[in-house]
Design an enzyme around this catalytic site. Structure first.
Site, PDB file in Angstrom:
ATOM      1  N   ASP A  98       0.871  -1.177   0.000  1.00 19.26           N
ATOM      2  CA  ASP A  98       0.000   0.000   0.000  1.00 19.26           C
ATOM      3  C   ASP A  98       0.916   1.238   0.000  1.00 19.26           C
ATOM      4  OD1 ASP A  98      -3.134   0.566   0.918  1.00 19.26           O
ATOM      5  OD2 ASP A  98      -1.745   2.052   1.688  1.00 19.26           O
ATOM      6  N   ASP A 154      -7.577  -9.059   5.894  1.00 20.88           N
ATOM      7  CA  ASP A 154      -8.660  -8.822   6.851  1.00 20.88           C
ATOM      8  C   ASP A 154      -9.153  -7.389   6.857  1.00 20.88           C
ATOM      9  OD1 ASP A 154      -6.229  -7.734   8.080  1.00 20.88           O
ATOM     10  OD2 ASP A 154      -7.493  -7.471   9.862  1.00 20.88           O
ATOM     11  N   ARG A 160     -10.589 -13.187   6.607  1.00 22.10           N
ATOM     12  CA  ARG A 160      -9.344 -13.759   6.066  1.00 22.10           C
ATOM     13  C   ARG A 160      -9.591 -15.082   5.339  1.00 22.10           C
ATOM     14  NH1 ARG A 160      -4.897 -10.950   8.225  1.00 22.10           N
ATOM     15  NH2 ARG A 160      -5.157 -10.158  10.336  1.00 22.10           N
TER      16      ARG A 160
END
Ligand code: IMP
Ligand code: MG
Length: 171
Positions: A98, A154, A160
């Site tokens: 990210d 998650d 998950r």
């Protein structure tokens, strides 16, 4: 939940990554050291390892950022007993890149001792990077800023176990 990558698409992507890694490391003299970034990468890593035909070993490190919802907080790396990778060829397995900050911290710690270190990420959000990261093996590039769950990923520790990757709250 809007499905972004089906179980079949994930299988194909992981198989493709496995083929590339098998090819690139076929002449190595010591087993490849897979360093799995917990928790999110555990399912990806388990599937990828079963595509590898080269000799390899696996270790785990725990990265947690004290997230508030979908926004990253302060990063904490727990290397456990596994920090000695002296002279090894290391491949870091990460679920999502990210901002790149998790990987930047991991690679900074690793580079001083490894023989080589490369990065394999299932998903990359290139528009979100805030520090430079070079991803050697990438499953999918995700444009924009969707927050995705499933296949190990998650939201507040949930989802998950989904066999696919989806966008939370999507239609
Ligand atoms: P970074 O340090 O900002 O690159 O954050 C990477 C970590 O944040 C990943 O290893 C994930 O654990 C988590 N993360 C980033 N984006 C997502 C997402 O869309 N879904 C679930 N977890 C995410
Ligand atoms: Mg992660």
């Amino acid at each position: 939940m809007k499905i972004l990558y089906s179980a079949e698409a994930l299988f194909e992507a992981v198989a493709r990554l496995g083929t590339q890694i098998n090819r690139d490391y076929q002449h190595q003299t010591t087993p490849l050291m897979l360093v799995v970034v917990l928790k999110g990468s555990f399912i990806f890593a388990a599937d990828l390892m079963r595509q590898l035909t080269i000799p390899c070993e696996v270790e785990f490190i725990r990265a947690s950022s004290y997230r508030q919802g979908t926004t990253a907080g302060e990063l904490c790396l727990d290397w456990g007993m596994t920090k000695d990778f002296g002279g090894r060829d290391v491949l870091v397995l990460e679920d999502v890149v990210d901002s790149g900050q998790t990987l930047h911290a991991i690679l900074t710690d690793l580079k001083t001792q490894t023989r080589t270190v490369r990065l394999c990420a299932l998903l990359d959000k290139p528009e979100k990077h805030r520090v430079p990261v070079t991803i050697d093996y990438c499953g999918f590039q995700l444009l924009g800023d969707p927050f995705v769950v499933g296949y190990g990923l998650d939201y507040a520790e949930q989802h998950r176990g989904l066999p696919y990757i989806g966008v939370l709250g999507g239609a």
